[in-house]
Design an enzyme around this catalytic site. Structure first.
Site, PDB file in Angstrom:
ATOM      1  N   ASP A 157       0.564  -1.188  -0.091  1.00 29.45           N
ATOM      2  CA  ASP A 157       0.056   0.068  -0.068  1.00 29.45           C
ATOM      3  C   ASP A 157       1.032   1.184   0.127  1.00 29.45           C
ATOM      4  O   ASP A 157       1.903   1.544   0.809  1.00 29.45           O
ATOM      5  CB  ASP A 157      -0.706  -0.121   1.210  1.00 29.45           C
ATOM      6  CG  ASP A 157      -1.757   1.245   1.398  1.00 29.45           C
ATOM      7  OD1 ASP A 157      -1.433   2.116   0.640  1.00 29.45           O
ATOM      8  OD2 ASP A 157      -2.519   1.382   2.098  1.00 29.45           O
ATOM      9  N   ASP A 166      -4.387  -1.666  -1.932  1.00 25.29           N
ATOM     10  CA  ASP A 166      -2.951  -2.185  -2.292  1.00 25.29           C
ATOM     11  C   ASP A 166      -2.631  -2.335  -3.716  1.00 25.29           C
ATOM     12  O   ASP A 166      -3.416  -2.814  -4.671  1.00 25.29           O
ATOM     13  CB  ASP A 166      -3.107  -3.798  -1.535  1.00 25.29           C
ATOM     14  CG  ASP A 166      -3.131  -3.736  -0.251  1.00 25.29           C
ATOM     15  OD1 ASP A 166      -2.199  -3.104   0.332  1.00 25.29           O
ATOM     16  OD2 ASP A 166      -4.015  -4.398   0.071  1.00 25.29           O
ATOM     17  N   TYR A 214       1.833  -0.634  15.130  1.00 28.59           N
ATOM     18  CA  TYR A 214       0.782  -0.597  14.120  1.00 28.59           C
ATOM     19  C   TYR A 214       1.201   0.322  13.048  1.00 28.59           C
ATOM     20  O   TYR A 214       1.112   1.583  13.179  1.00 28.59           O
ATOM     21  CB  TYR A 214      -0.580  -0.517  14.528  1.00 28.59           C
ATOM     22  CG  TYR A 214      -1.487  -0.681  13.458  1.00 28.59           C
ATOM     23  CD1 TYR A 214      -1.941  -1.967  13.092  1.00 28.59           C
ATOM     24  CD2 TYR A 214      -2.156   0.274  12.934  1.00 28.59           C
ATOM     25  CE1 TYR A 214      -3.033  -2.346  12.229  1.00 28.59           C
ATOM     26  CE2 TYR A 214      -3.120   0.193  11.902  1.00 28.59           C
ATOM     27  CZ  TYR A 214      -3.613  -1.144  11.443  1.00 28.59           C
ATOM     28  OH  TYR A 214      -4.618  -1.276  10.632  1.00 28.59           O
ATOM     29  N   LYS A 217      -2.175  -2.342   7.392  1.00 24.30           N
ATOM     30  CA  LYS A 217      -2.485  -3.806   7.230  1.00 24.30           C
ATOM     31  C   LYS A 217      -1.826  -4.621   6.636  1.00 24.30           C
ATOM     32  O   LYS A 217      -0.815  -4.127   5.754  1.00 24.30           O
ATOM     33  CB  LYS A 217      -3.873  -3.801   6.699  1.00 24.30           C
ATOM     34  CG  LYS A 217      -5.026  -2.928   7.430  1.00 24.30           C
ATOM     35  CD  LYS A 217      -5.825  -3.791   8.383  1.00 24.30           C
ATOM     36  CE  LYS A 217      -5.594  -5.345   8.422  1.00 24.30           C
ATOM     37  NZ  LYS A 217      -4.298  -5.982   9.081  1.00 24.30           N
ATOM     38  N   GLN A 272      -4.929 -27.899 -11.272  1.00 23.13           N
ATOM     39  CA  GLN A 272      -5.530 -28.813 -12.495  1.00 23.13           C
ATOM     40  C   GLN A 272      -4.295 -30.005 -12.355  1.00 23.13           C
ATOM     41  O   GLN A 272      -3.333 -29.993 -11.803  1.00 23.13           O
ATOM     42  CB  GLN A 272      -5.770 -28.291 -13.954  1.00 23.13           C
ATOM     43  CG  GLN A 272      -6.704 -27.089 -13.977  1.00 23.13           C
ATOM     44  CD  GLN A 272      -8.161 -27.617 -13.981  1.00 23.13           C
ATOM     45  OE1 GLN A 272      -8.959 -26.877 -13.580  1.00 23.13           O
ATOM     46  NE2 GLN A 272      -8.501 -28.740 -13.925  1.00 23.13           N
ATOM     47  N   ASP A 307     -15.067   0.814   5.807  1.00 21.23           N
ATOM     48  CA  ASP A 307     -13.724   0.286   5.388  1.00 21.23           C
ATOM     49  C   ASP A 307     -13.708  -1.130   4.966  1.00 21.23           C
ATOM     50  O   ASP A 307     -12.459  -1.514   4.927  1.00 21.23           O
ATOM     51  CB  ASP A 307     -12.476   0.612   6.316  1.00 21.23           C
ATOM     52  CG  ASP A 307     -12.260   2.286   6.435  1.00 21.23           C
ATOM     53  OD1 ASP A 307     -12.739   3.043   5.677  1.00 21.23           O
ATOM     54  OD2 ASP A 307     -11.072   2.547   7.196  1.00 21.23           O
ATOM     55  N   TYR A 349      -1.500  -4.428  19.021  1.00 21.55           N
ATOM     56  CA  TYR A 349      -0.603  -3.822  17.943  1.00 21.55           C
ATOM     57  C   TYR A 349      -1.414  -2.529  17.393  1.00 21.55           C
ATOM     58  O   TYR A 349      -0.908  -2.242  16.406  1.00 21.55           O
ATOM     59  CB  TYR A 349      -0.102  -4.778  16.923  1.00 21.55           C
ATOM     60  CG  TYR A 349       0.617  -5.805  17.777  1.00 21.55           C
ATOM     61  CD1 TYR A 349       2.250  -5.527  18.326  1.00 21.55           C
ATOM     62  CD2 TYR A 349       0.216  -7.036  17.977  1.00 21.55           C
ATOM     63  CE1 TYR A 349       2.673  -6.813  18.891  1.00 21.55           C
ATOM     64  CE2 TYR A 349       0.733  -8.057  18.762  1.00 21.55           C
ATOM     65  CZ  TYR A 349       1.980  -8.122  19.119  1.00 21.55           C
ATOM     66  OH  TYR A 349       2.661  -9.080  19.923  1.00 21.55           O
TER      67      TYR A 349
END
Ligand code: F6R
Ligand code: MG
Ligand code: MG
Length: 371
Positions: free
Chosen positions: A12, A54, A234, A237, A247, A292, A353
């Protein structure tokens, strides 16, 4: 044959507006940088995508995982996009670039990284999952269901090439330790760990030995970077990304996508502090604005052709996921009605955090012993 490396590196570096989406100029900046790099021969191919706020760089090359040159390319790309974000005064410009100078490997510097190196098969379908407003552990449930749950993946029961199961590489992201465990043999032990998704996260999945695919080549990988661990506080995110091959001895495309029809509960919504449903959505609708959120996941489907990316196909655009979206919206209403109460708000230990400790500090000397 030369092995192909598929690198998905995300950060971000500025939201538009707030933390909701990526401005088109950031995508253009990243594309023009990667196009120059591709022409120089360092990349085979690339796509620049976004999920919420992001910026997602999908790159193919032959340098292998954790390669300094490729990580430097991604870092420069994010730096240039940050410059664009600063000019537009976008929100949180450069927020995930935790260092001023690149030091050889992008891991631990803020961006999330999911990379796999493998021999491209005769036909190589691959899905890039990108999530916003959630954390790496959000992948635990869907990855487990793809590679170990016979109620999700019919191939585990009826395809001899899948029948022997898979090996899970699980990380304890708090203690920085890892363990390899086999399914179905150790399924209950695997679940004992990965059910605790804020501590134990699936990092990679491997085929077992003696099967159709080489046991040393991962068939799924998830970015496990936790921003607060890198920054010590913090800062944003840890919205994760993951790659899943599909497959011919691996879960079919529909088995890879099926777990997301649940809209399971994940943490990371609003201020990284709330639980909510993970809503599978189209590229166009991956702009979380309701409180958000709610948390989003998009799925970009590709075929690889000698490292060239054929695609993407917007896999969750399918109307067959409409009901999952409806359910996610119903769960959204229900969870939101809890306001600041757990389990909508995360438990105290997971709030450590966030900004909450600053509020708690103010109250700490008001407490007196109980009788
Ligand atoms: C960011 C996120 C958002 C922010 C919230 C507060 O991805 O999850 O919910 O945490 O918008 O952001 P600040 O503190 O930047 O005002
Ligand atoms: Mg943001
Ligand atoms: Mg984000």
């Amino acid at each position: 044959m030369t092995k192909i490396t598929f690198s998905l590196i995300k950060a971000d570096v500025g939201g538009f507006p707030g933390h909701s989406s990526v401005h088109p100029d950031l995508i253009r900046t990243a594309e023009s940088h990667l196009e120059q790099v591709r022409k120089s021969g360092a990349l085979i191919d690339f796509r620049v995508m976004s999920c919420g706020d992001d910026l997602e760089l999908l790159m193919t090359h032959i340098n292998g995982c954790d390669n300094g040159e490729i990580h430097a390319i991604a870092w420069e790309c994010f730096e240039q996009a940050t410059e664009t974000a600063k000019k537009l005064k976008l929100y949180g410009a450069g927020q995930d670039l935790l260092s001023d100078a690149f030091s050889g490997n992008i891991r631990g510097m803020g961006p999330g990284v999911a990379e796999m190196e493998f021999n491209e098969r005769v036909s190589e379908p691959i899905v890039a999952f990108m999530m916003d407003k959630t954390e790496p552990g959000a992948f635990n449930l869907p990855i487990f269901r793809m590679f170990a749950d016979p109620f999700n993946t019919a191939g585990l029961v009826i395809d001899p090439a899948c029948h022997q199961g898979f090996v899970f590489e699980i990380w304890d992201i708090m203690a920085h330790k890892k363990v390899f465990m086999k399914c179905p043999e150790e399924m209950y032990d695997v679940l004992a760990l990965i059910g605790a998704k804020s501590k134990y996260v699936i990092k990679r999945v491997y085929p077992k030995s003696g099967g159709k695919l080489p046991e040393e080549e991962a068939v799924a990988v998830i970015s496990t970077e936790k921003l607060f661990q890198t920054a010590g506080t913090y800062v944003g995110k840890d919205d994760p990304a993951g790659l899943v091959r599909s497959q011919s001895g691996l879960p079919a495309l529909g088995e890879v996508l099926e777990p997301f029809a649940l809209s399971h509960l994940v943490s990371g919504w609003m201020r990284g502090s709330h639980n909510g449903p993970l809503m599978p959505c189209s590229f166009e609708t991956a702009h979380p604005t309701r409180f958000d959120g709610p948390p989003r996941v998009i799925a970009a489907g590709f075929q690889l052709a000698f490292g060239q990316l054929v695609g993407p196909v917007d896999l969750f655009k399918d109307i067959a996921f409409d009901l999952a979206r409806q359910r996610a919206l119903q769960i959204t209403e229900y969870m939101r009605a809890h306001g600041p109460f757990e389990p909508h708000r995360l438990p105290m230990e997971d709030m450590e955090y966030t900004t909450l400790p600053h509020v708690m500090k103010k109250l700490s000397d008001r407490f007196v012993p109980t009788e």
